[in-house]
Scaffold this motif. Structure first.
Motif, PDB file in Angstrom:
ATOM      1  N   PHE A 253       0.833  -1.203   0.000  1.00  0.00           N
ATOM      2  CA  PHE A 253       0.000   0.000   0.000  1.00  0.00           C
ATOM      3  C   PHE A 253       0.865   1.251   0.000  1.00  0.00           C
ATOM      4  CE2 PHE A 253      -2.947  -3.161   1.285  1.00  0.00           C
ATOM      5  CZ  PHE A 253      -4.204  -2.697   0.952  1.00  0.00           C
ATOM      6  N   THR A 254       0.674   2.081  -1.016  1.00  0.00           N
ATOM      7  CA  THR A 254       1.285   3.401  -1.047  1.00  0.00           C
ATOM      8  C   THR A 254       0.164   4.436  -0.971  1.00  0.00           C
ATOM      9  OG1 THR A 254       1.205   3.865  -3.443  1.00  0.00           O
ATOM     10  CG2 THR A 254       2.969   2.413  -2.663  1.00  0.00           C
ATOM     11  N   THR A 255       0.544   5.699  -0.917  1.00  0.00           N
ATOM     12  CA  THR A 255      -0.471   6.753  -0.862  1.00  0.00           C
ATOM     13  C   THR A 255      -1.194   6.916  -2.194  1.00  0.00           C
ATOM     14  OG1 THR A 255       1.301   8.340  -1.313  1.00  0.00           O
ATOM     15  CG2 THR A 255       0.629   8.052   0.991  1.00  0.00           C
ATOM     16  N   ARG A 256      -0.751   6.224  -3.230  1.00  0.00           N
ATOM     17  CA  ARG A 256      -1.387   6.339  -4.550  1.00  0.00           C
ATOM     18  C   ARG A 256      -2.046   5.050  -5.020  1.00  0.00           C
ATOM     19  NH1 ARG A 256       3.313   9.700  -7.890  1.00  0.00           N
ATOM     20  NH2 ARG A 256       3.230  11.612  -6.595  1.00  0.00           N
ATOM     21  N   GLN A 257      -1.340   3.931  -4.866  1.00  0.00           N
ATOM     22  CA  GLN A 257      -1.834   2.682  -5.425  1.00  0.00           C
ATOM     23  C   GLN A 257      -1.542   1.510  -4.500  1.00  0.00           C
ATOM     24  OE1 GLN A 257       0.247   3.054  -9.291  1.00  0.00           O
ATOM     25  NE2 GLN A 257      -1.784   3.011 -10.258  1.00  0.00           N
ATOM     26  N   VAL A 258      -2.242   0.395  -4.759  1.00  0.00           N
ATOM     27  CA  VAL A 258      -1.920  -0.888  -4.135  1.00  0.00           C
ATOM     28  C   VAL A 258      -1.281  -1.758  -5.211  1.00  0.00           C
ATOM     29  CG1 VAL A 258      -2.779  -2.908  -2.909  1.00  0.00           C
ATOM     30  CG2 VAL A 258      -3.922  -0.711  -2.622  1.00  0.00           C
ATOM     31  N   TYR A 259      -0.062  -2.242  -4.923  1.00  0.00           N
ATOM     32  CA  TYR A 259       0.648  -3.114  -5.850  1.00  0.00           C
ATOM     33  C   TYR A 259       0.648  -4.545  -5.314  1.00  0.00           C
ATOM     34  CZ  TYR A 259       2.534   1.360  -7.502  1.00  0.00           C
ATOM     35  OH  TYR A 259       2.674   2.643  -7.966  1.00  0.00           O
ATOM     36  N   SER A 260       0.777  -5.511  -6.221  1.00  0.00           N
ATOM     37  CA  SER A 260       0.844  -6.920  -5.838  1.00  0.00           C
ATOM     38  C   SER A 260       2.133  -7.538  -6.379  1.00  0.00           C
ATOM     39  CB  SER A 260      -0.362  -7.694  -6.395  1.00  0.00           C
ATOM     40  OG  SER A 260      -1.552  -7.256  -5.770  1.00  0.00           O
TER      41      SER A 260
END
Length: 396
Positions: A253-260
């Protein structure tokens, strides 16, 4: 006179004719009246059944209890398993969720602690202690340098040592035997957080910030404990603040997107989700299947939380919820969303977007000012000023 009698006879004749017409059988009208009677009867029966069902559920939901805990909200109150930890400046105490003291550990002054599935790590300066769920120390020694922080998993503890920008990561088992160490990967980096994942916590992720580059950059590394570095990825300038593991992948989790990412830091680009303006506040992670991730607007998650909206991510699903009132906090437990306001707690089934409200049995003049989490046995930890309470959660 004869004409008057004739008029009277005519009127009597017409009256008898109308009465006779009324008395003639009308099968169609009779059938309509019977249908209306049956409709009314069925409606009354259904309404009565629904009323009984509603009242039964209403009464069940109202059976919530509140316990005043023997600690204060400024004492690092933390959910741990089915109970509550707090630190009074000298000892760490473990309470049942009903407020009974189970054990106390003499930690000393100015300590910090973090919890894992069945152990907690306590540190101050270079001193590190590992304590099990029963209050017994399994390790209590000085490390080679000052402890920045520690994180506990199912089998290991990760300890970050030394200077902020020249840290060393040491991994020990829960008896204190060292099984791994890494310093080279973090040269000129500041380690932000770390955690274990995979089968019994055999793998470890780290987040580190490059503070000497031309622009801020967060780096994620993954390791197999006791073996070797398995991956590295640059996450960019956006602040990365949380990593969870679910369904064989790391959700970052970042302040912009969720990456996998997989355990080797290979990205699944199809699973990227935009979350700008939202912050993760809770996650319910099953042993199998997708995690449920609860988010609130970033602007509403400051130190003075006033949350009016919620968002739940689950797999590719994305649901939005509007709360009935502004709340000081929210969490998840067994498929339900719970949010708490000054004198009410609200519950919604995860598959529904309708909230039910329940008045809190607080002492007169008290209102909830902070939400501190939910224990494993379903008790919500709430603060009202300095006072701490444990609340049983309303169910369906």
């Amino acid at each position: 006179m004869a004409r008057g009698n004739q008029n009277i006879n005519d009127q009597l004749y017409r009256t008898r004719s109308r009465n006779a017409a009324r008395e003639q059988p009308n099968p169609e009208g009779k059938r309509r009246r019977q249908i209306r009677s049956w409709i009314i009867l069925v409606t009354v029966v259904v309404a009565a059944a629904l009323g009984i069902h509603f009242l039964g559920n209403y009464g069940k939901g109202k059976e919530i209890t509140l316990v005043n805990l023997p600690c204060y909200s400024n004492q690092s109150v933390t959910p741990f398993r089915d109970g509550v930890l707090y630190y009074d400046g000298a000892s760490i105490h473990y309470l049942s969720s009903a407020g009974t003291i189970r054990w106390s550990f003499p930690a000393g002054a100015a300590v910090s602690f973090s919890v894992g599935p069945a152990h907690l790590a306590i540190w101050s300066g270079s001193q590190l202690s590992l304590v099990d769920k029963d209050g017994n120390a399994t390790y209590n020694e000085n490390m080679e340098a000052a402890v920045q922080f520690a994180r506990v998993g199912e089998r290991y503890v990760a300890v970050v040592l030394g200077e902020e920008t020249e840290p060393k990561l040491v991994v020990k088992d829960l008896r204190g035997s060292q099984v791994d160490a890494e310093a080279e990967a973090f040269s000129s980096l500041m380690i932000l957080d770390t955690g274990f994942y995979g089968d019994q916590g055999q793998y470890l992720w780290t987040l580190a910030l490059d503070v000497f580059g031309t622009a801020p950059n967060t780096v994620m590394n993954t390791f197999q404990v006791g073996k070797m570095n398995t991956g590295e990825v640059n996450l960019g300038e956006a602040l990365t603040y949380r990593v969870i593991y679910e369904s064989g992948r790391l959700r970052v989790f970042t302040t912009r997107q969720v990456y996998s990412y997989d355990y080797k830091c290979v990205q699944d680009t199809n699973a990227t989700m935009l979350v700008y303006g939202w912050k993760l506040i809770d996650a319910e992670i099953p042993e199998r299947g997708n995690a449920r991730m609860l988010m609130a607007p970033t602007s509403q998650t400051s130190s003075a939380q006033v949350i009016s909206e919620l968002r739940v991510l689950e797999g590719s699903g994305d649901k939005r919820y509007t709360l009935p009132a502004s709340c000081v906090g929210a969490g998840m437990y067994q498929g339900n969303i719970y949010a708490v306001a000054g004198d009410f707690i609200y519950r919604a089934d995860m598959n529904s977007q309708k909230f039910f409200g329940y008045p809190l049995p607080l002492p007169e003049g008290k209102k909830v000012t902070a939400y501190l989490g939910i224990t494993a046995d379903g008790r919500m930890l709430l603060a009202s000023g300095e006072s701490m309470y444990s609340l049983s959660l309303p169910q369906k």
